[in-house]
Design a protein around this motif. Structure first.
Motif, PDB file in Angstrom:
ATOM      1  N   THR A 187     100.109  13.305 -29.170  1.00  0.00           N
ATOM      2  CA  THR A 187      99.601  12.855 -30.473  1.00  0.00           C
ATOM      3  C   THR A 187      98.110  13.133 -30.693  1.00  0.00           C
ATOM      4  OG1 THR A 187      99.225  10.651 -29.503  1.00  0.00           O
ATOM      5  CG2 THR A 187     101.321  11.014 -30.655  1.00  0.00           C
ATOM      6  N   HIS A 188      97.404  13.529 -29.646  1.00  0.00           N
ATOM      7  CA  HIS A 188      95.961  13.742 -29.747  1.00  0.00           C
ATOM      8  C   HIS A 188      95.583  15.144 -29.271  1.00  0.00           C
ATOM      9  CE1 HIS A 188      96.209   9.407 -30.002  1.00  0.00           C
ATOM     10  NE2 HIS A 188      94.928   9.319 -30.288  1.00  0.00           N
ATOM     11  N   ALA A 189      94.523  15.675 -29.842  1.00  0.00           N
ATOM     12  CA  ALA A 189      93.995  16.971 -29.409  1.00  0.00           C
ATOM     13  C   ALA A 189      93.372  16.836 -28.025  1.00  0.00           C
ATOM     14  CB  ALA A 189      92.962  17.475 -30.409  1.00  0.00           C
ATOM     15  N   ALA A 190      93.268  17.966 -27.328  1.00  0.00           N
ATOM     16  CA  ALA A 190      92.751  17.955 -25.959  1.00  0.00           C
ATOM     17  C   ALA A 190      91.374  17.300 -25.831  1.00  0.00           C
ATOM     18  CB  ALA A 190      92.720  19.377 -25.398  1.00  0.00           C
ATOM     19  N   PRO A 191      90.394  17.591 -26.726  1.00  0.00           N
ATOM     20  CA  PRO A 191      89.090  16.936 -26.597  1.00  0.00           C
ATOM     21  C   PRO A 191      89.179  15.410 -26.697  1.00  0.00           C
ATOM     22  CG  PRO A 191      88.929  18.827 -28.060  1.00  0.00           C
ATOM     23  CD  PRO A 191      90.382  18.594 -27.815  1.00  0.00           C
ATOM     24  N   SER A 192      90.065  14.926 -27.567  1.00  0.00           N
ATOM     25  CA  SER A 192      90.234  13.485 -27.722  1.00  0.00           C
ATOM     26  C   SER A 192      90.842  12.869 -26.474  1.00  0.00           C
ATOM     27  CB  SER A 192      91.116  13.195 -28.939  1.00  0.00           C
ATOM     28  OG  SER A 192      91.269  11.797 -29.114  1.00  0.00           O
ATOM     29  N   VAL A 193      91.827  13.558 -25.891  1.00  0.00           N
ATOM     30  CA  VAL A 193      92.457  13.068 -24.657  1.00  0.00           C
ATOM     31  C   VAL A 193      91.429  13.009 -23.529  1.00  0.00           C
ATOM     32  CG1 VAL A 193      94.232  13.511 -22.913  1.00  0.00           C
ATOM     33  CG2 VAL A 193      94.720  13.947 -25.324  1.00  0.00           C
ATOM     34  N   LYS A 194      90.606  14.043 -23.437  1.00  0.00           N
ATOM     35  CA  LYS A 194      89.584  14.076 -22.395  1.00  0.00           C
ATOM     36  C   LYS A 194      88.576  12.941 -22.588  1.00  0.00           C
ATOM     37  CE  LYS A 194      87.961  18.136 -21.044  1.00  0.00           C
ATOM     38  NZ  LYS A 194      88.509  18.316 -19.698  1.00  0.00           N
ATOM     39  N   GLN A 195      88.250  12.628 -23.849  1.00  0.00           N
ATOM     40  CA  GLN A 195      87.331  11.516 -24.099  1.00  0.00           C
ATOM     41  C   GLN A 195      87.955  10.187 -23.701  1.00  0.00           C
ATOM     42  OE1 GLN A 195      86.485   9.964 -28.140  1.00  0.00           O
ATOM     43  NE2 GLN A 195      84.344  10.533 -27.747  1.00  0.00           N
ATOM     44  N   HIS A 196      89.225   9.998 -24.004  1.00  0.00           N
ATOM     45  CA  HIS A 196      89.929   8.776 -23.615  1.00  0.00           C
ATOM     46  C   HIS A 196      89.894   8.612 -22.095  1.00  0.00           C
ATOM     47  CE1 HIS A 196      92.285   7.036 -27.121  1.00  0.00           C
ATOM     48  NE2 HIS A 196      91.569   7.999 -27.668  1.00  0.00           N
ATOM     49  N   LEU A 197      90.209   9.703 -21.387  1.00  0.00           N
ATOM     50  CA  LEU A 197      90.229   9.651 -19.933  1.00  0.00           C
ATOM     51  C   LEU A 197      88.837   9.369 -19.377  1.00  0.00           C
ATOM     52  CD1 LEU A 197      91.713   9.927 -17.258  1.00  0.00           C
ATOM     53  CD2 LEU A 197      91.415  12.423 -17.414  1.00  0.00           C
ATOM     54  N   ALA A 198      87.826   9.975 -19.966  1.00  0.00           N
ATOM     55  CA  ALA A 198      86.444   9.747 -19.517  1.00  0.00           C
ATOM     56  C   ALA A 198      86.053   8.286 -19.696  1.00  0.00           C
ATOM     57  CB  ALA A 198      85.484  10.645 -20.296  1.00  0.00           C
ATOM     58  N   ALA A 199      86.467   7.684 -20.821  1.00  0.00           N
ATOM     59  CA  ALA A 199      86.147   6.284 -21.080  1.00  0.00           C
ATOM     60  C   ALA A 199      86.816   5.372 -20.063  1.00  0.00           C
ATOM     61  CB  ALA A 199      86.590   5.908 -22.495  1.00  0.00           C
ATOM     62  N   VAL A 200      88.089   5.639 -19.782  1.00  0.00           N
ATOM     63  CA  VAL A 200      88.834   4.826 -18.807  1.00  0.00           C
ATOM     64  C   VAL A 200      88.230   4.987 -17.421  1.00  0.00           C
ATOM     65  CG1 VAL A 200      91.065   4.547 -17.661  1.00  0.00           C
ATOM     66  CG2 VAL A 200      90.972   4.886 -20.142  1.00  0.00           C
ATOM     67  N   ARG A 201      87.908   6.222 -17.068  1.00  0.00           N
ATOM     68  CA  ARG A 201      87.327   6.489 -15.744  1.00  0.00           C
ATOM     69  C   ARG A 201      85.984   5.787 -15.577  1.00  0.00           C
ATOM     70  NH1 ARG A 201      87.350  12.215 -15.546  1.00  0.00           N
ATOM     71  NH2 ARG A 201      89.470  12.163 -14.689  1.00  0.00           N
ATOM     72  N   MET A 202      85.141   5.844 -16.611  1.00  0.00           N
ATOM     73  CA  MET A 202      83.832   5.188 -16.536  1.00  0.00           C
ATOM     74  C   MET A 202      83.959   3.671 -16.466  1.00  0.00           C
ATOM     75  SD  MET A 202      81.283   7.334 -19.062  1.00  0.00           S
ATOM     76  CE  MET A 202      80.036   6.053 -18.868  1.00  0.00           C
ATOM     77  N   LEU A 203      84.904   3.116 -17.230  1.00  0.00           N
ATOM     78  CA  LEU A 203      85.102   1.667 -17.187  1.00  0.00           C
ATOM     79  C   LEU A 203      85.505   1.215 -15.791  1.00  0.00           C
ATOM     80  CD1 LEU A 203      85.476  -1.155 -18.404  1.00  0.00           C
ATOM     81  CD2 LEU A 203      87.829  -0.482 -18.991  1.00  0.00           C
ATOM     82  N   PHE A 204      86.455   1.910 -15.174  1.00  0.00           N
ATOM     83  CA  PHE A 204      86.910   1.506 -13.845  1.00  0.00           C
ATOM     84  C   PHE A 204      85.846   1.747 -12.781  1.00  0.00           C
ATOM     85  CE2 PHE A 204      91.081   1.093 -15.738  1.00  0.00           C
ATOM     86  CZ  PHE A 204      91.622   0.023 -15.020  1.00  0.00           C
ATOM     87  N   ASP A 205      85.030   2.775 -12.952  1.00  0.00           N
ATOM     88  CA  ASP A 205      83.891   2.950 -12.039  1.00  0.00           C
ATOM     89  C   ASP A 205      82.996   1.709 -12.092  1.00  0.00           C
ATOM     90  OD1 ASP A 205      84.372   5.373 -10.853  1.00  0.00           O
ATOM     91  OD2 ASP A 205      83.253   6.554 -12.316  1.00  0.00           O
ATOM     92  N   TRP A 206      82.778   1.223 -13.312  1.00  0.00           N
ATOM     93  CA  TRP A 206      81.936   0.049 -13.522  1.00  0.00           C
ATOM     94  C   TRP A 206      82.580  -1.201 -12.914  1.00  0.00           C
ATOM     95  CZ3 TRP A 206      77.023  -0.201 -14.961  1.00  0.00           C
ATOM     96  CH2 TRP A 206      76.494  -1.406 -15.423  1.00  0.00           C
ATOM     97  N   LEU A 207      83.898  -1.310 -13.058  1.00  0.00           N
ATOM     98  CA  LEU A 207      84.609  -2.465 -12.507  1.00  0.00           C
ATOM     99  C   LEU A 207      84.639  -2.417 -10.975  1.00  0.00           C
ATOM    100  CD1 LEU A 207      87.648  -2.715 -14.987  1.00  0.00           C
ATOM    101  CD2 LEU A 207      85.555  -4.094 -14.966  1.00  0.00           C
ATOM    102  N   VAL A 208      84.731  -1.215 -10.415  1.00  0.00           N
ATOM    103  CA  VAL A 208      84.719  -1.067  -8.950  1.00  0.00           C
ATOM    104  C   VAL A 208      83.370  -1.484  -8.376  1.00  0.00           C
ATOM    105  CG1 VAL A 208      84.749   0.599  -7.050  1.00  0.00           C
ATOM    106  CG2 VAL A 208      86.511   0.699  -8.828  1.00  0.00           C
ATOM    107  N   THR A 209      82.280  -0.986  -8.982  1.00  0.00           N
ATOM    108  CA  THR A 209      80.948  -1.346  -8.465  1.00  0.00           C
ATOM    109  C   THR A 209      80.654  -2.827  -8.668  1.00  0.00           C
ATOM    110  OG1 THR A 209      79.937  -0.698 -10.584  1.00  0.00           O
ATOM    111  CG2 THR A 209      79.987   0.960  -8.842  1.00  0.00           C
ATOM    112  N   GLY A 210      81.344  -3.443  -9.620  1.00  0.00           N
ATOM    113  CA  GLY A 210      81.185  -4.879  -9.839  1.00  0.00           C
ATOM    114  C   GLY A 210      82.162  -5.698  -9.017  1.00  0.00           C
ATOM    115  N   GLN A 211      82.936  -5.017  -8.152  1.00  0.00           N
ATOM    116  CA  GLN A 211      83.899  -5.650  -7.245  1.00  0.00           C
ATOM    117  C   GLN A 211      84.991  -6.420  -7.991  1.00  0.00           C
ATOM    118  OE1 GLN A 211      81.406  -7.962  -4.555  1.00  0.00           O
ATOM    119  NE2 GLN A 211      80.972  -6.164  -3.297  1.00  0.00           N
ATOM    120  N   VAL A 212      85.328  -5.920  -9.170  1.00  0.00           N
ATOM    121  CA  VAL A 212      86.420  -6.535  -9.940  1.00  0.00           C
ATOM    122  C   VAL A 212      87.759  -5.943  -9.505  1.00  0.00           C
ATOM    123  CG1 VAL A 212      87.414  -6.820 -12.248  1.00  0.00           C
ATOM    124  CG2 VAL A 212      84.937  -7.001 -11.916  1.00  0.00           C
ATOM    125  N   VAL A 213      87.779  -4.620  -9.271  1.00  0.00           N
ATOM    126  CA  VAL A 213      88.970  -3.946  -8.749  1.00  0.00           C
ATOM    127  C   VAL A 213      88.543  -3.129  -7.534  1.00  0.00           C
ATOM    128  CG1 VAL A 213      90.176  -3.855 -10.964  1.00  0.00           C
ATOM    129  CG2 VAL A 213      88.618  -1.992 -10.329  1.00  0.00           C
TER     130      VAL A 213
END
Length: 319
Positions: A82-108
């Motif tokens: 349903t989304h163009a490749a650039p949009s999919v890549k942005q979604h993945l980048a956002a999810v990846r950055m959020l979880f990086d932040w949660l990992v360094t905060g010892q949440v996950v």
């Protein structure tokens, strides 16, 4: 807490998946969008992407700590339908950055998006509409400069064209950001991430800015914005800075009046300036420096000097 996140991120309220993980996850999520992402446009885009992903996880009854790489990969696969490749890549980048932040905060404990690859997407040519040098001059000359609005609009467009600057960088300028250094005048542009980029003012930019600032009577307001909104029917300037959507409306209106394509946008002038510079013999390396691009590959996207296929080239096909 959720109301604060909604206001600051310009996105959805706190996702249930985050709230269920406890106060530590809630606070870390809140900090991700406030302390970690400074650009409001990036913040809003990432908020939408993260909300979309977490809602998808909730529908599949996943917990925050129960999200695994296979789930992220499945989400990316589904999103591509349903989304163009650039949009999919942005979604993945956002999810990846959020979880990086949660990992360094010892949440996950780990980042489930770290090993997931997005769709391949290679861009060799930008999609931003570009004006020829003749049409750019036609647009500037078509503006009625007997009014303060006309002087403002001409100065704004010229600043974007001749400095290769983003519209946000130009609209963020204060009066003191147009300053004299020796015999020349310079522009101090407000770039992404709070950075400043300084470039000499082209002689046309200098002439147009001088005419506008003098007519506006704002030379003494050093901390005020250069490009300002107009007050209703009085057509007088306000102390408020012009916003990007106001600038876009102006550009569309001016282009239509000059008989130019309606698809012209604010970014057109960045691409137009770079293309005109390269056509005049400028180099990609110097264009990159003027435009404040991190990579020459980005600058190359704005280079339309090789777009036209001439009849001479076609006639070389001898059959």
């Amino acid at each position: 807490m959720s109301r604060e996140i909604s206001v600051i991120t310009s996105g959805p309220v706190l996702p249930g998946l985050i709230a269920e993980a406890g106060d530590g996850a809630t606070r870390r999520f809140f900090e991700f969008f406030t302390a970690n992402i400074r650009n409001p446009n990036t913040r809003a885009a990432y908020a939408r992407a993260v909300a979309h992903f977490l809602r998808w996880c909730e529908e599949r009854h996943l917990s925050l700590k129960g999200i695994e790489p296979i789930a992220v990969a499945a989400y990316v696969e589904q999103l591509q339908a349903t989304h163009a490749a650039p949009s999919v890549k942005q979604h993945l980048a956002a999810v990846r950055m959020l979880f990086d932040w949660l990992v360094t905060g010892q949440v996950v404990p780990t980042n489930p998006a770290a090993s997931v690859r997005g769709p391949k997407h290679v861009v060799k040519r930008g999609k931003t509409p570009v004006l020829s040098a003749e049409d750019a001059r036609k647009l500037l000359d078509s503006i009625d400069t007997t009014t303060i609005i006309g002087l403002r609009d001409r100065a704004l467009i010229a600043t974007m064209v001749y400095s290769f600057a983003r519209v946000s960088a130009v609209l963020g300028m204060k009066v003191e950001d147009y300053y004299q250094n020796g015999k020349r005048w310079w522009l101090r542009l407000h770039e992404k991430g709070g950075k400043f980029h300084e470039v000499p003012a082209h002689h046309n930019t200098e002439a147009y800015l001088d005419a506008y600032i003098e007519a506006a009577g704002i030379a003494g307001d050093s901390k005020g914005p250069i490009f300002r909104t107009v007050r209703g029917r009085s057509k007088t300037l306000t102390p408020k800075p012009l916003r990007r959507n106001n600038a876009l409306d102006m550009v569309k209106r001016r282009a239509l009046a000059a008989g130019l394509p309606a698809r012209i946008c604010n970014h057109t002038f960045r691409a137009t300036g770079i293309t005109a510079y390269l056509e005049a013999g400028g180099t990609i390396e110097k264009a990159q420096q003027i435009a404040a691009h991190e990579s020459p590959k980005t600058t190359k996207l704005y280079d339309r000097t090789s777009d036209q296929i001439t009849l001479d080239e076609i006639e070389k096909i001898v059959i």
